[in-house]
Write a protein that holds these residues in place. Structure first.
Motif, PDB file in Angstrom:
ATOM      1  N   SER A  45       6.052  10.219   2.136  1.00 25.95           N
ATOM      2  CA  SER A  45       6.562   9.486   3.295  1.00 25.95           C
ATOM      3  C   SER A  45       5.498   9.140   4.329  1.00 25.95           C
ATOM      4  CB  SER A  45       7.702  10.259   3.950  1.00 25.95           C
ATOM      5  OG  SER A  45       7.236  11.515   4.389  1.00 25.95           O
ATOM      6  N   SER A  46       4.311   9.731   4.287  1.00 28.87           N
ATOM      7  CA  SER A  46       3.249   9.425   5.250  1.00 28.87           C
ATOM      8  C   SER A  46       2.203   8.453   4.707  1.00 28.87           C
ATOM      9  CB  SER A  46       2.550  10.714   5.691  1.00 28.87           C
ATOM     10  OG  SER A  46       3.465  11.559   6.359  1.00 28.87           O
ATOM     11  N   LEU A  47       2.266   8.132   3.426  1.00 30.12           N
ATOM     12  CA  LEU A  47       1.305   7.221   2.814  1.00 30.12           C
ATOM     13  C   LEU A  47       1.513   5.811   3.367  1.00 30.12           C
ATOM     14  CD1 LEU A  47      -0.893   6.951   0.563  1.00 30.12           C
ATOM     15  CD2 LEU A  47       0.979   6.363  -0.994  1.00 30.12           C
ATOM     16  N   THR A  48       0.466   5.197   3.954  1.00 31.14           N
ATOM     17  CA  THR A  48       0.609   3.869   4.554  1.00 31.14           C
ATOM     18  C   THR A  48      -0.041   2.753   3.745  1.00 31.14           C
ATOM     19  OG1 THR A  48      -1.351   4.219   5.927  1.00 31.14           O
ATOM     20  CG2 THR A  48       0.809   4.772   6.901  1.00 31.14           C
ATOM     21  N   SER A  49      -1.099   3.067   2.985  1.00 35.85           N
ATOM     22  CA  SER A  49      -1.727   2.036   2.161  1.00 35.85           C
ATOM     23  C   SER A  49      -2.345   2.683   0.933  1.00 35.85           C
ATOM     24  CB  SER A  49      -2.796   1.263   2.949  1.00 35.85           C
ATOM     25  OG  SER A  49      -3.902   2.084   3.227  1.00 35.85           O
ATOM     26  N   VAL A  50      -2.524   1.870  -0.088  1.00 39.16           N
ATOM     27  CA  VAL A  50      -3.118   2.372  -1.324  1.00 39.16           C
ATOM     28  C   VAL A  50      -3.893   1.239  -1.990  1.00 39.16           C
ATOM     29  CG1 VAL A  50      -1.064   1.929  -2.752  1.00 39.16           C
ATOM     30  CG2 VAL A  50      -2.696   3.677  -3.446  1.00 39.16           C
ATOM     31  N   THR A  51      -5.062   1.590  -2.496  1.00 40.95           N
ATOM     32  CA  THR A  51      -5.861   0.672  -3.294  1.00 40.95           C
ATOM     33  C   THR A  51      -5.994   1.304  -4.670  1.00 40.95           C
ATOM     34  OG1 THR A  51      -7.083  -0.107  -1.356  1.00 40.95           O
ATOM     35  CG2 THR A  51      -8.070  -0.521  -3.514  1.00 40.95           C
ATOM     36  N   ILE A  52      -5.509   0.624  -5.660  1.00 42.19           N
ATOM     37  CA  ILE A  52      -5.530   1.114  -7.033  1.00 42.19           C
ATOM     38  C   ILE A  52      -6.904   0.792  -7.636  1.00 42.19           C
ATOM     39  CG2 ILE A  52      -4.340   1.026  -9.267  1.00 42.19           C
ATOM     40  CD1 ILE A  52      -2.496   1.784  -6.874  1.00 42.19           C
ATOM     41  N   PRO A  53      -7.571   1.754  -8.254  1.00 37.36           N
ATOM     42  CA  PRO A  53      -8.895   1.472  -8.836  1.00 37.36           C
ATOM     43  C   PRO A  53      -8.811   0.550 -10.058  1.00 37.36           C
ATOM     44  CG  PRO A  53      -8.232   3.732  -9.305  1.00 37.36           C
ATOM     45  CD  PRO A  53      -7.182   3.154  -8.415  1.00 37.36           C
TER      46      PRO A  53
END
Length: 170
Positions: free
Chosen positions: A4-12
């Motif tokens: 619930s705290s994850l705001t962004s993600v970049t997938i390798p």
């Protein structure tokens, strides 16, 4: 899933498939970058990411899985890559802020209820000259003024195609 705290993600770039429920219910996720190495967005991969506002599905992706973006109520913009052939069952169901979608001519199959309860969806652009095989309730419970745009030479084919005919006007 459920961070619930994850705001962004970049997938390798080493990732080729977004698995089952990979980021499901990450309610603070607003941004995701999907690399060109990904070919499949799996079932419920981003479902109920209620803060996700836009997503670009790269040209490398061929399949958008069942319920992949279902319940992304803040999603206003989606770009579907030119290699996608399958949009799964309820893939964008309940994306109530989505106003427009362009379905590339590579799409051959759209699952049942793919855009069900997309209450703001007023413009659908389907570029395929041959109507994709579609499922039941593909666009039901959408905005009353919704328009579906298809290639001029294909209007009659869409008007007579199974389930597309449900949305044809005279």
């Amino acid at each position: 899933c459920g961070c619930s705290s994850l705001t962004s993600v970049t997938i390798p770039d080493s990732v080729t498939s977004m698995g089952f429920q990979a980021f499901c219910d990450c309610s603070s996720l607003t941004s995701v970058t999907i690399p060109d190495s990904v070919t499949t967005i799996g079932e419920r991969a981003f479902s109920w990411c209620t803060s996700l506002t836009s997503v670009t599905i790269p040209d490398s992706v061929t399949t958008i899985g069942n319920s992949a973006f279902c319940g992304c109520i803040s999603l206003t913009s989606v770009t579907i890559g030119d290699s996608v052939t399958t949009i799964g069952f309820k893939a964008f169901c309940e994306c109530s802020s989505l106003t427009s979608v362009t379905i590339p001519d590579s799409v051959t199959t759209i699952g049942d209820s793919a855009f069900l309860i997309c209450s703001s969806l007023t413009s659908v652009y389907c570029k395929a000259t041959t109507p994709p095989a579609v499922g039941f309730d593909m666009f039901n419970d959408n905005a009353s003024g919704r328009k579906i745009y298809v290639p001029m030479e294909s209007v009659e084919a869409y008007k007579s195609a199974r389930y597309w005919s449900d949305y044809a006007s005279a």
